[in-house]
Motif scaffolding. Structure first.
Motif, PDB file in Angstrom:
ATOM      1  N   UNK A  32       0.848  -1.197   0.000  1.00 29.92           N
ATOM      2  CA  UNK A  32       0.000   0.000   0.000  1.00 29.92           C
ATOM      3  C   UNK A  32       0.883   1.247   0.000  1.00 29.92           C
ATOM      4  N   UNK A  33       1.898   1.262   0.852  1.00 32.53           N
ATOM      5  CA  UNK A  33       2.803   2.396   0.938  1.00 32.53           C
ATOM      6  C   UNK A  33       3.513   2.670  -0.369  1.00 32.53           C
ATOM      7  N   UNK A  34       4.000   1.634  -1.021  1.00 36.32           N
ATOM      8  CA  UNK A  34       4.683   1.809  -2.311  1.00 36.32           C
ATOM      9  C   UNK A  34       3.704   2.336  -3.361  1.00 36.32           C
ATOM     10  N   UNK A  80       1.887   9.541  -5.558  1.00 39.71           N
ATOM     11  CA  UNK A  80       2.288  10.892  -5.161  1.00 39.71           C
ATOM     12  C   UNK A  80       3.448  11.425  -5.986  1.00 39.71           C
ATOM     13  N   UNK A  81       4.494  10.591  -6.158  1.00 39.54           N
ATOM     14  CA  UNK A  81       5.735  11.101  -6.714  1.00 39.54           C
ATOM     15  C   UNK A  81       6.182  10.435  -8.006  1.00 39.54           C
ATOM     16  N   UNK A 124       7.890  16.569  -1.390  1.00 38.43           N
ATOM     17  CA  UNK A 124       6.505  16.827  -0.989  1.00 38.43           C
ATOM     18  C   UNK A 124       5.878  17.986  -1.763  1.00 38.43           C
ATOM     19  N   UNK A 125       6.687  18.890  -2.284  1.00 37.58           N
ATOM     20  CA  UNK A 125       6.148  19.903  -3.194  1.00 37.58           C
ATOM     21  C   UNK A 125       5.676  19.238  -4.485  1.00 37.58           C
ATOM     22  N   UNK A 126       6.475  18.304  -4.976  1.00 38.12           N
ATOM     23  CA  UNK A 126       6.066  17.532  -6.164  1.00 38.12           C
ATOM     24  C   UNK A 126       4.750  16.819  -5.877  1.00 38.12           C
ATOM     25  N   UNK A 127       4.689  16.155  -4.728  1.00 40.32           N
ATOM     26  CA  UNK A 127       3.469  15.454  -4.344  1.00 40.32           C
ATOM     27  C   UNK A 127       2.287  16.388  -4.193  1.00 40.32           C
ATOM     28  N   UNK A 128       2.522  17.570  -3.628  1.00 41.74           N
ATOM     29  CA  UNK A 128       1.436  18.539  -3.444  1.00 41.74           C
ATOM     30  C   UNK A 128       0.843  18.960  -4.782  1.00 41.74           C
ATOM     31  N   UNK A 135      -7.788  14.385   3.303  1.00 40.19           N
ATOM     32  CA  UNK A 135      -7.393  13.993   1.953  1.00 40.19           C
ATOM     33  C   UNK A 135      -5.904  14.266   1.711  1.00 40.19           C
ATOM     34  N   UNK A 136      -5.431  13.805   0.598  1.00 43.06           N
ATOM     35  CA  UNK A 136      -3.997  13.913   0.288  1.00 43.06           C
ATOM     36  C   UNK A 136      -3.542  15.359   0.115  1.00 43.06           C
TER      37      UNK A 136
END
Length: 125
Positions: free
Chosen positions: A6-8, A14-15, A77-81, A53-54
């Protein structure tokens, strides 16, 4: 699916695949435990929760990583955002808010990292 899987999957969403592949290349016998911790706990348990939420998680992470002055993690995390729906204007406001509570030096570094991410995505005017 177990928490590591799940984490992967969350990390991939996200990234992206390239991030996950690059991360896997750094894995060795010594650091495997921290990789597994991040995959299972951070992303497999916490990021996979439904309480917020994400996009909200991304906003929190950007503020906290700015406060902690962690530019390498902030970049990811900026990429993910951005993937999670944060706009350039929202990122600017998050970092400005952080400047008030975290201090100008931390915010200036965070703005610098954000500019690099935005420039790479052709989102900086």
């Amino acid at each position: 699916m177990d928490t590591k899987e799940v984490g992967r999957q969350v990390m991939r969403e996200l990234m992206g695949d390239a991030f996950l592949e690059a991360k896997d290349k750094t894995r060795n016998n010594f650091n495997a435990v921290i990789h597994e911790y991040a995959e299972e706990v951070c992303f497999g348990r916490v990021w996979a929760r439904t309480g917020i939420d994400r996009k909200q998680r991304s906003i929190l992470n950007i503020a906290m990583l700015t406060a902690l002055n962690r530019p390498a993690q902030l970049r990811s995390h900026l990429e993910g955002a951005l993937t999670n729906g944060c706009t350039v204007d929202e990122l600017q406001e998050i970092l400005l808010q952080a400047a008030v509570y975290c201090g100008l030096p931390a915010a200036v570094d965070a703005f610098r990292v954000a500019e690099e991410v935005l420039r790479a995505r052709n989102l900086l005017a």
